[in-house]
Design a protein around this motif. Sequence first.
Motif, mmCIF file in Angstrom:
data_model
loop_
_atom_site.group_PDB
_atom_site.id
_atom_site.type_symbol
_atom_site.label_atom_id
_atom_site.label_comp_id
_atom_site.label_asym_id
_atom_site.label_seq_id
_atom_site.Cartn_x
_atom_site.Cartn_y
_atom_site.Cartn_z
ATOM 1 N N ALA A 166 0.868 -1.182 0.000
ATOM 2 C CA ALA A 166 0.000 0.000 0.000
ATOM 3 C C ALA A 166 0.898 1.224 0.000
ATOM 4 N N THR A 167 0.819 2.023 -1.055
ATOM 5 C CA THR A 167 1.508 3.307 -1.068
ATOM 6 C C THR A 167 0.628 4.277 -0.303
ATOM 7 N N ILE A 168 1.206 4.952 0.680
ATOM 8 C CA ILE A 168 0.424 5.792 1.592
ATOM 9 C C ILE A 168 0.587 7.264 1.208
ATOM 10 N N TYR A 169 -0.548 7.921 0.995
ATOM 11 C CA TYR A 169 -0.578 9.339 0.627
ATOM 12 C C TYR A 169 -1.274 10.140 1.722
ATOM 13 N N GLY A 170 -0.953 11.421 1.783
ATOM 14 C CA GLY A 170 -1.644 12.306 2.707
ATOM 15 C C GLY A 170 -3.103 12.453 2.322
ATOM 16 N N LEU A 171 -3.953 12.703 3.320
ATOM 17 C CA LEU A 171 -5.383 12.922 3.090
ATOM 18 C C LEU A 171 -5.734 14.363 3.427
ATOM 19 N N GLU A 172 -6.612 14.922 2.615
ATOM 20 C CA GLU A 172 -7.136 16.257 2.881
ATOM 21 C C GLU A 172 -8.646 16.139 3.021
ATOM 22 N N ASN A 173 -9.175 16.617 4.142
ATOM 23 C CA ASN A 173 -10.595 16.489 4.424
ATOM 24 C C ASN A 173 -11.399 17.321 3.435
ATOM 25 N N ALA A 174 -12.273 16.658 2.674
ATOM 26 C CA ALA A 174 -13.096 17.360 1.690
ATOM 27 C C ALA A 174 -14.490 17.661 2.233
ATOM 28 N N SER A 175 -14.999 16.820 3.130
ATOM 29 C CA SER A 175 -16.299 17.023 3.775
ATOM 30 C C SER A 175 -16.272 16.232 5.077
ATOM 31 N N ASP A 176 -17.431 16.059 5.700
ATOM 32 C CA ASP A 176 -17.487 15.317 6.955
ATOM 33 C C ASP A 176 -17.076 13.857 6.782
ATOM 34 N N SER A 177 -17.315 13.290 5.602
ATOM 35 C CA SER A 177 -17.060 11.861 5.428
ATOM 36 C C SER A 177 -16.233 11.518 4.188
ATOM 37 N N THR A 178 -15.814 12.527 3.430
ATOM 38 C CA THR A 178 -15.024 12.249 2.232
ATOM 39 C C THR A 178 -13.685 12.977 2.294
ATOM 40 N N PHE A 179 -12.725 12.439 1.545
ATOM 41 C CA PHE A 179 -11.367 12.970 1.567
ATOM 42 C C PHE A 179 -10.832 13.072 0.151
ATOM 43 N N ALA A 180 -9.883 13.979 -0.027
ATOM 44 C CA ALA A 180 -9.119 14.065 -1.270
ATOM 45 C C ALA A 180 -7.729 13.528 -0.968
ATOM 46 N N ILE A 181 -7.211 12.702 -1.875
ATOM 47 C CA ILE A 181 -5.869 12.162 -1.699
ATOM 48 C C ILE A 181 -4.884 13.187 -2.226
ATOM 49 N N SER A 182 -3.939 13.588 -1.390
ATOM 50 C CA SER A 182 -2.965 14.587 -1.818
ATOM 51 C C SER A 182 -1.915 13.950 -2.722
ATOM 52 N N ASP A 183 -1.124 14.788 -3.369
ATOM 53 C CA ASP A 183 -0.052 14.298 -4.234
ATOM 54 C C ASP A 183 1.161 13.843 -3.432
ATOM 55 N N SER A 184 1.168 14.151 -2.146
ATOM 56 C CA SER A 184 2.351 13.843 -1.334
ATOM 57 C C SER A 184 2.324 12.412 -0.824
#
Length: 196
Positions: free
Chosen positions: A33-51
């Motif tokens: 599993a390649t692990i990326y940073g998460l950015e909170n997009a809403s209460d229950s969804t996230f955007a995967i960062s490029d980092s």
Amino acid sequence: MRQFFTVLAILIISLISSCGADESPAVDALAVATIYGLENASDSTFAISDSEVGAATFSQREDIVTVQINVTGLIPNNRHAIHIHMGSCEKPGMHWNQGTTASFCREPNLDPDDIWTKPYAGDVGNLRTNETGSGTLELSTKFWRLGSGDALDITGLTIIIHENEEDFAQECFQSHSHMHNNPKIACGTIDLISND
């Protein structure tokens, strides 16, 4: 004479190779599993960062799966709870628990002296970071499988890193106070690489 030394060299190399060979059983399956940073997009969804912040490597030998997690760029001198979740990194689901509601607290893990002391089969533990925000965690368990297609199979699930540590042993008590708002800060999907 030259043929004699060639045969002798081959025999010596074969002997050295067999003596130095790893005596542990061959790896039955591999996942990563390649692990990326998460950015909170809403209460229950996230955007995967490029980092990319790290990787988790899973290997299975017979009925034991070992994971090694390496991270960089997290909060320095901190401890981060790690769980296996259902769902995706963009929309994480519940903690994975082999499809059961049973508690794994006090379940023998690898042998009778190795007790799980965590409520869910997908509770990995706390990873400690150093002064640069890097850290490593390794764990072996009989509660997971790679590519088996049964209830113990963790491939296709997500491994999530949280901002803060959790007291997994305390959660084994009925009156525990669980930190349900521990922010998710990184995630990776467990992908099967090989399955012999």
